[in-house]
Design a protein around this motif. Structure first.
Motif, PDB file in Angstrom:
ATOM      1  N   ARG A 235      28.063 -23.092 -26.206  1.00 48.15           N
ATOM      2  CA  ARG A 235      26.830 -23.133 -25.422  1.00 48.15           C
ATOM      3  C   ARG A 235      25.676 -22.695 -26.311  1.00 48.15           C
ATOM      4  N   ASN A 236      24.801 -23.652 -26.632  1.00 50.96           N
ATOM      5  CA  ASN A 236      23.645 -23.346 -27.476  1.00 50.96           C
ATOM      6  C   ASN A 236      22.666 -22.450 -26.726  1.00 50.96           C
ATOM      7  N   PHE A 237      21.750 -21.865 -27.492  1.00 51.94           N
ATOM      8  CA  PHE A 237      20.778 -20.955 -26.893  1.00 51.94           C
ATOM      9  C   PHE A 237      19.749 -21.689 -26.037  1.00 51.94           C
ATOM     10  N   ASP A 238      19.673 -23.027 -26.155  1.00 50.51           N
ATOM     11  CA  ASP A 238      18.804 -23.789 -25.264  1.00 50.51           C
ATOM     12  C   ASP A 238      19.556 -24.261 -24.023  1.00 50.51           C
ATOM     13  N   ASN A 239      20.761 -23.656 -23.786  1.00 53.56           N
ATOM     14  CA  ASN A 239      21.593 -23.929 -22.617  1.00 53.56           C
ATOM     15  C   ASN A 239      22.220 -25.318 -22.626  1.00 53.56           C
ATOM     16  N   THR A 240      22.214 -25.995 -23.753  1.00 55.10           N
ATOM     17  CA  THR A 240      22.986 -27.221 -23.887  1.00 55.10           C
ATOM     18  C   THR A 240      24.383 -26.879 -24.392  1.00 55.10           C
ATOM     19  N   THR A 241      25.343 -27.728 -24.066  1.00 55.93           N
ATOM     20  CA  THR A 241      26.727 -27.509 -24.469  1.00 55.93           C
ATOM     21  C   THR A 241      27.120 -28.542 -25.510  1.00 55.93           C
ATOM     22  N   VAL A 242      27.657 -28.085 -26.620  1.00 55.71           N
ATOM     23  CA  VAL A 242      28.099 -28.964 -27.703  1.00 55.71           C
ATOM     24  C   VAL A 242      29.609 -28.792 -27.863  1.00 55.71           C
ATOM     25  N   THR A 243      30.315 -29.904 -27.947  1.00 54.37           N
ATOM     26  CA  THR A 243      31.766 -29.878 -28.117  1.00 54.37           C
ATOM     27  C   THR A 243      32.109 -30.449 -29.488  1.00 54.37           C
ATOM     28  N   ILE A 244      32.832 -29.669 -30.264  1.00 51.71           N
ATOM     29  CA  ILE A 244      33.279 -30.102 -31.582  1.00 51.71           C
ATOM     30  C   ILE A 244      34.775 -29.853 -31.691  1.00 51.71           C
ATOM     31  N   THR A 245      35.396 -30.490 -32.656  1.00 50.87           N
ATOM     32  CA  THR A 245      36.833 -30.338 -32.846  1.00 50.87           C
ATOM     33  C   THR A 245      37.125 -29.165 -33.773  1.00 50.87           C
ATOM     34  N   PRO A 246      38.266 -28.492 -33.582  1.00 53.80           N
ATOM     35  CA  PRO A 246      38.652 -27.448 -34.533  1.00 53.80           C
ATOM     36  C   PRO A 246      38.780 -27.970 -35.958  1.00 53.80           C
ATOM     37  N   GLN A 247      39.175 -29.245 -36.075  1.00 57.08           N
ATOM     38  CA  GLN A 247      39.314 -29.828 -37.407  1.00 57.08           C
ATOM     39  C   GLN A 247      37.976 -29.871 -38.124  1.00 57.08           C
ATOM     40  N   THR A 248      36.888 -30.106 -37.374  1.00 55.50           N
ATOM     41  CA  THR A 248      35.554 -30.118 -37.973  1.00 55.50           C
ATOM     42  C   THR A 248      35.210 -28.746 -38.539  1.00 55.50           C
ATOM     43  N   LEU A 249      35.543 -27.694 -37.812  1.00 55.81           N
ATOM     44  CA  LEU A 249      35.237 -26.342 -38.276  1.00 55.81           C
ATOM     45  C   LEU A 249      36.058 -25.974 -39.505  1.00 55.81           C
ATOM     46  N   VAL A 250      37.280 -26.494 -39.581  1.00 57.22           N
ATOM     47  CA  VAL A 250      38.138 -26.189 -40.735  1.00 57.22           C
ATOM     48  C   VAL A 250      37.705 -26.987 -41.953  1.00 57.22           C
ATOM     49  N   ASP A 251      37.410 -28.282 -41.764  1.00 53.53           N
ATOM     50  CA  ASP A 251      37.061 -29.149 -42.888  1.00 53.53           C
ATOM     51  C   ASP A 251      35.667 -28.853 -43.429  1.00 53.53           C
ATOM     52  N   GLU A 252      34.730 -28.523 -42.534  1.00 56.65           N
ATOM     53  CA  GLU A 252      33.357 -28.273 -42.948  1.00 56.65           C
ATOM     54  C   GLU A 252      33.028 -26.788 -42.773  1.00 56.65           C
ATOM     55  N   SER A 253      31.997 -26.351 -43.423  1.00 53.61           N
ATOM     56  CA  SER A 253      31.611 -24.939 -43.348  1.00 53.61           C
ATOM     57  C   SER A 253      30.843 -24.673 -42.062  1.00 53.61           C
ATOM     58  N   PHE A 254      31.029 -23.484 -41.512  1.00 54.68           N
ATOM     59  CA  PHE A 254      30.247 -23.039 -40.371  1.00 54.68           C
ATOM     60  C   PHE A 254      29.953 -21.551 -40.546  1.00 54.68           C
ATOM     61  N   GLN A 255      28.903 -21.100 -39.909  1.00 53.97           N
ATOM     62  CA  GLN A 255      28.446 -19.725 -40.050  1.00 53.97           C
ATOM     63  C   GLN A 255      28.799 -18.944 -38.792  1.00 53.97           C
ATOM     64  N   ASN A 256      29.550 -17.868 -38.968  1.00 50.63           N
ATOM     65  CA  ASN A 256      29.939 -17.002 -37.856  1.00 50.63           C
ATOM     66  C   ASN A 256      29.161 -15.694 -37.960  1.00 50.63           C
ATOM     67  N   TRP A 257      28.368 -15.408 -36.914  1.00 42.37           N
ATOM     68  CA  TRP A 257      27.508 -14.230 -36.907  1.00 42.37           C
ATOM     69  C   TRP A 257      28.197 -13.005 -36.317  1.00 42.37           C
ATOM     70  N   ASN A 258      29.499 -13.097 -36.109  1.00 42.69           N
ATOM     71  CA  ASN A 258      30.209 -11.997 -35.452  1.00 42.69           C
ATOM     72  C   ASN A 258      30.168 -10.717 -36.283  1.00 42.69           C
ATOM     73  N   THR A 259      30.306 -10.849 -37.610  1.00 48.04           N
ATOM     74  CA  THR A 259      30.270  -9.658 -38.457  1.00 48.04           C
ATOM     75  C   THR A 259      28.910  -8.978 -38.402  1.00 48.04           C
ATOM     76  N   MET A 260      27.859  -9.780 -38.197  1.00 48.56           N
ATOM     77  CA  MET A 260      26.521  -9.188 -38.071  1.00 48.56           C
ATOM     78  C   MET A 260      26.403  -8.389 -36.779  1.00 48.56           C
ATOM     79  N   THR A 261      26.889  -8.955 -35.674  1.00 50.58           N
ATOM     80  CA  THR A 261      26.780  -8.261 -34.398  1.00 50.58           C
ATOM     81  C   THR A 261      27.630  -6.998 -34.365  1.00 50.58           C
ATOM     82  N   GLN A 262      28.708  -6.975 -35.142  1.00 50.27           N
ATOM     83  CA  GLN A 262      29.549  -5.787 -35.183  1.00 50.27           C
ATOM     84  C   GLN A 262      29.158  -4.833 -36.309  1.00 50.27           C
TER      85      GLN A 262
END
Length: 393
Positions: A235-262
């Motif tokens: 769920r994007n911050f503009d309240n739209t929902t985006v669906t992607i495959t787990p394979q996309t996240l594994v094959d391509e890079s993505f940024q996880n902000w979880n370490t920042m919030t913790q």
């Protein structure tokens, strides 16, 4: 059951109904009786067994029974009982009508299979809730495991329904699947790749439900709502929902902000481009301007730093460093600095780099803007100007 049929026929004949009609009358009465018994079994399960089971599970100290034996799952189980009653009575009622008996038995068996499948899926969905920590790696493994179980349950349900329709043993169908394994691999290609990718995501602790992630190519910038075998719903911050495959996240890079919030702070790295024409040595006018704005009184700069031999940009950088150190909103235990980057045709990049204690989006933005606005105003006090096209001072 046969004795009941004979008794009903005798009653019908005593009422003046002919022998041939009494046979059909007995069949109708038995059908109505079977429907009544089916309805009664449903009422008993829904009104007595279900509430009693829920009360018993609520009184136990274990939590797993509250999750697995929840009202939604028990209602699915109640739907099976009436069909089982009908299925057991069909041979005794329709034995004189073999074709009707065969059709009703198959339809009832298919219904029982479908409702049992829905019950199995409901139980699997309940298993997903056994782990209350939705962000733990164990919960992600549970999601993957439940996804596999759902595929297995649906697969065997389809095999059972097909075997009922064609009146063949399910084992014969399973034996014939070896020849169609290539087709099955093609059909379930996304599911299999999603399963492997999901295992990689969870085993490497790369993604959890509730994480804030960014995938630039897919237009993703929001919080993970759900993770399944084949999809990751964000769920994007503009309240739209985006669906992607787990394979996309594994094959391509993505940024996880979880370490920042913790972590202990959220980074600010903001650049401004200084007009080269405004970089100069201190003169009397610039020195008086700095003194007039109380930078000396607040000990952000010293008298030695505003002499004729000093550069205004150098003194400004030292001022910013000391100013940031006094702000309680900034985590001074982490790195904070002001640095120059490689010069560009649009001016000299000056980067303000520090970490704020506040990490929630709105408060973070407000605090950051307050600090930067103060620095923008201070730049003019030191005789510095931000580069702009058609720059007019």
């Amino acid at each position: 059951m046969e004795q009941i049929r004979i008794t009903i026929e005798q009653w019908c004949q005593m009422c003046g109904i002919s022998t041939s009609l009494s046979v059909y009358s007995a069949d109708i009465v038995l059908v109505l009786s079977a429907l009544f018994l089916s309805w009664l079994s449903f009422i008993l399960c829904h009104r007595i067994v279900l509430p009693l089971t829920v009360r018993i599970t609520e009184k136990t100290q274990a939590e797993w029974d509250d999750v697995l034996l929840n009202p939604h799952t028990l209602k699915k189980a109640c739907m099976i009982v009436p069909a089982i009653v009908i299925w057991m009575l069909i041979p005794h009622i329709f034995y004189r009508y073999p074709v009707m008996e065969l059709i009703l038995e198959r339809v009832t068996s298919i219904y029982i299979t479908l409702v049992s499948t829905k019950l199995g899926l409901a139980i699997i969905n309940s298993i997903r809730e056994l782990d209350a920590d939705h962000r733990s790696a164990r919960h992600q493994y549970m999601l993957t495991f439940c996804g596999v179980l759902k595929i297995i349950v649906i697969f065997f349900a389809v095999i059972a329904i097909v075997s009922i329709v064609i009146d063949r043993s399910p084992l014969h169908l399973l034996a014939g699947l070896g020849a169609t394994s290539a087709v099955l691999m093609l059909v379930f290609k996304d599911t299999i790749s999603g399963l492997v990718a999901g295992i990689r995501l969870t085993s490497n602790d790369m993604l959890h439900k509730g994480d804030w992630i960014t995938v630039s190519k897919a237009g993703v910038n929001g919080v993970v709502d759900d993770i399944t075998l084949t999809t990751v719903k964000v769920r994007n911050f503009d309240n739209t929902t985006v669906t992607i495959t787990p394979q996309t996240l594994v094959d391509e890079s993505f940024q996880n902000w979880n370490t920042m919030t913790q972590g202990e702070g959220r980074r600010v790295a903001r650049r401004v481009y200084i007009d080269f024409r405004s970089i100069r040595r201190f003169d009397l006018d610039l020195r008086q301007r700095v003194m007039r704005n109380h930078y000396l009184d607040k000990k952000f700069v010293t008298m030695d730093e505003i002499t004729d031999d000093n550069i205004n940009l150098t003194t400004f950088r030292r001022y910013v460093d000391r100013y940031l150190a006094t702000l309680p909103e900034i985590n001074t235990d982490m790195l904070y600095m002001v640095r120059q980057l490689d010069s560009t045709p649009t001016g000299l990049p000056l980067e303000f780099y520090f970490f704020l204690h506040e990490k929630s989006w709105k408060s973070y933005e407000n605090i950051m803007d307050d600090i930067l606005e103060q620095l923008y105003v201070a730049m003019r006090d030191f005789g510095l100007h931000v580069f702009q096209y058609n720059n007019i001072r």
